[in-house]
Design a protein around this motif. Structure first.
Motif, short mmCIF file in Angstrom:
data_model
loop_
_atom_site.label_atom_id
_atom_site.label_comp_id
_atom_site.label_asym_id
_atom_site.label_seq_id
_atom_site.Cartn_x
_atom_site.Cartn_y
_atom_site.Cartn_z
N LEU A 1 13.20 -1.15 -1.13
CA LEU A 1 11.93 -1.18 -0.41
C LEU A 1 11.22 0.16 -0.59
CD1 LEU A 1 13.20 -2.79 2.91
CD2 LEU A 1 12.02 -3.92 1.03
N PRO A 2 9.89 0.18 -0.47
CA PRO A 2 9.16 1.44 -0.63
C PRO A 2 9.57 2.46 0.43
CG PRO A 2 7.65 -0.43 -0.71
CD PRO A 2 8.99 -0.96 -0.29
N LEU A 3 9.75 3.71 -0.01
CA LEU A 3 10.08 4.78 0.94
C LEU A 3 9.00 4.91 1.99
CD1 LEU A 3 11.52 7.85 -1.02
CD2 LEU A 3 12.65 6.43 0.66
N GLY A 4 9.43 5.08 3.23
CA GLY A 4 8.48 5.24 4.31
C GLY A 4 8.22 3.97 5.10
N THR A 5 8.83 2.86 4.68
CA THR A 5 8.63 1.61 5.41
C THR A 5 9.77 1.31 6.36
OG1 THR A 5 9.64 0.33 3.61
CG2 THR A 5 7.24 0.58 3.56
N ALA B 1 23.10 8.15 1.72
CA ALA B 1 21.68 8.51 1.71
C ALA B 1 20.92 7.66 0.71
CB ALA B 1 21.52 9.99 1.38
N TRP B 2 21.51 7.43 -0.45
CA TRP B 2 20.86 6.57 -1.47
C TRP B 2 20.68 5.16 -0.92
CZ3 TRP B 2 18.64 7.01 -6.20
CH2 TRP B 2 18.43 5.83 -6.92
N GLN B 3 21.71 4.63 -0.29
CA GLN B 3 21.61 3.27 0.25
C GLN B 3 20.56 3.17 1.35
OE1 GLN B 3 25.73 2.43 1.19
NE2 GLN B 3 26.03 1.40 -0.78
N LEU B 4 20.44 4.21 2.18
CA LEU B 4 19.37 4.23 3.18
C LEU B 4 18.00 4.26 2.50
CD1 LEU B 4 20.69 6.69 5.90
CD2 LEU B 4 20.04 4.31 6.23
N ALA B 5 17.86 5.09 1.47
CA ALA B 5 16.58 5.21 0.77
C ALA B 5 16.18 3.89 0.13
CB ALA B 5 16.64 6.33 -0.26
N THR B 6 17.14 3.14 -0.39
CA THR B 6 16.79 1.84 -0.99
C THR B 6 16.27 0.86 0.05
OG1 THR B 6 19.02 0.92 -0.80
CG2 THR B 6 18.48 2.05 -2.86
N ARG B 7 16.54 1.12 1.32
CA ARG B 7 16.03 0.26 2.40
C ARG B 7 14.71 0.80 2.97
NH1 ARG B 7 17.01 -3.87 0.96
NH2 ARG B 7 16.40 -4.72 2.95
N SER C 1 0.84 -1.20 0.00
CA SER C 1 0.00 0.00 0.00
C SER C 1 0.87 1.26 0.00
CB SER C 1 -0.97 0.00 1.18
OG SER C 1 -0.28 0.09 2.39
N LYS C 2 2.01 1.22 0.68
CA LYS C 2 2.94 2.35 0.67
C LYS C 2 3.53 2.54 -0.72
CE LYS C 2 4.99 5.56 3.03
NZ LYS C 2 4.23 6.73 3.45
N LEU C 3 3.88 1.44 -1.38
CA LEU C 3 4.42 1.51 -2.74
C LEU C 3 3.40 2.12 -3.70
CD1 LEU C 3 6.64 0.86 -4.78
CD2 LEU C 3 5.68 -1.43 -4.97
#
Length: 194
Positions: free
Chosen positions: A151-155, A173-179, A6-8
């Motif tokens: 993973l979807p941002l915000g999860t 920051a990019w690597q964090l965002a991909t998680r 649903s977040k995606l």
């Protein structure tokens, strides 16, 4: 998974709303189906490649019923000119129960497309045709555009990233965002104009 999905979908809606005039998005357990006008197609694809959680975008060339005759006939109409004077291969994926195998469908379409001016080449063909059969429909595409993945941002919570002018902080920051982590940024100008 339901929460992630649903977040995606919400993230995809936000990206599409910013880049396309009008769109329709439907989601099932494995896929999101986006319908846009031809004029908005490139903008929608570009927007979706930046959404974390999307592995790949498959721009559909067309769809038809899920019988061998329909698949081979419609596939021939779509790709006859495109495979002329070159090499091609057909890959078929089925989801569900059908009275034919994936190989049967690939052979039927390949036989319709094969002429004296082209040939089948399973490794590195000029045109690779994908057919996906599910829910009573066969969908055709030739492109697999990589998405941002992850993973979807915000999860994955929130984080603060210090940007100090080097390249390692944007990479982190990019690597964090991909998680799935929502990243806020703080910039410290330590080197003046340089």
């Amino acid at each position: 998974r339901r929460k992630f999905q649903s977040k995606l979908v919400r993230n995809a809606h936000a990206a599409l709303a910013a880049h396309t005039a009008a769109y329709e998005l439907k989601s099932d357990w494995e896929r999101m189906h986006v319908q846009v006008d031809e004029a908005d197609r490139e903008g929608a694809i570009k927007a979706l490649t930046r959404v974390f959680g999307i592995h790949s975008i498959l721009p559909m060339d067309g769809q038809c019923g899920a019988t061998l005759d329909e698949i081979s006939g419609y596939g021939e109409l779509l790709y006859r000119e495109r495979v002329l004077n070159g090499t091609f291969a057909v890959r078929v994926k089925r989801v569900g129960v059908h009275p034919f195998t994936s190989m049967d469908a690939a052979r039927a379409l390949g036989a319709k497309l094969r002429t004296d001016q082209n040939k089948v080449q399973m490794k590195n063909p000029d045109v690779l045709i994908y057919v996906e059969v599910r829910d009573g429909l066969a969908q055709f595409y030739t492109q697999q555009i990589p998405g941002a993945g992850g993973l979807p941002l915000g999860t994955g919570g929130r984080a603060l990233c210090l940007l100090s002018g080097g390249y390692d902080s944007p990479v982190a920051a990019w690597q964090l965002a991909t998680r799935g982590v929502l990243v806020d940024y703080v910039f410290f100008n330590l080197a003046g104009d340089t």
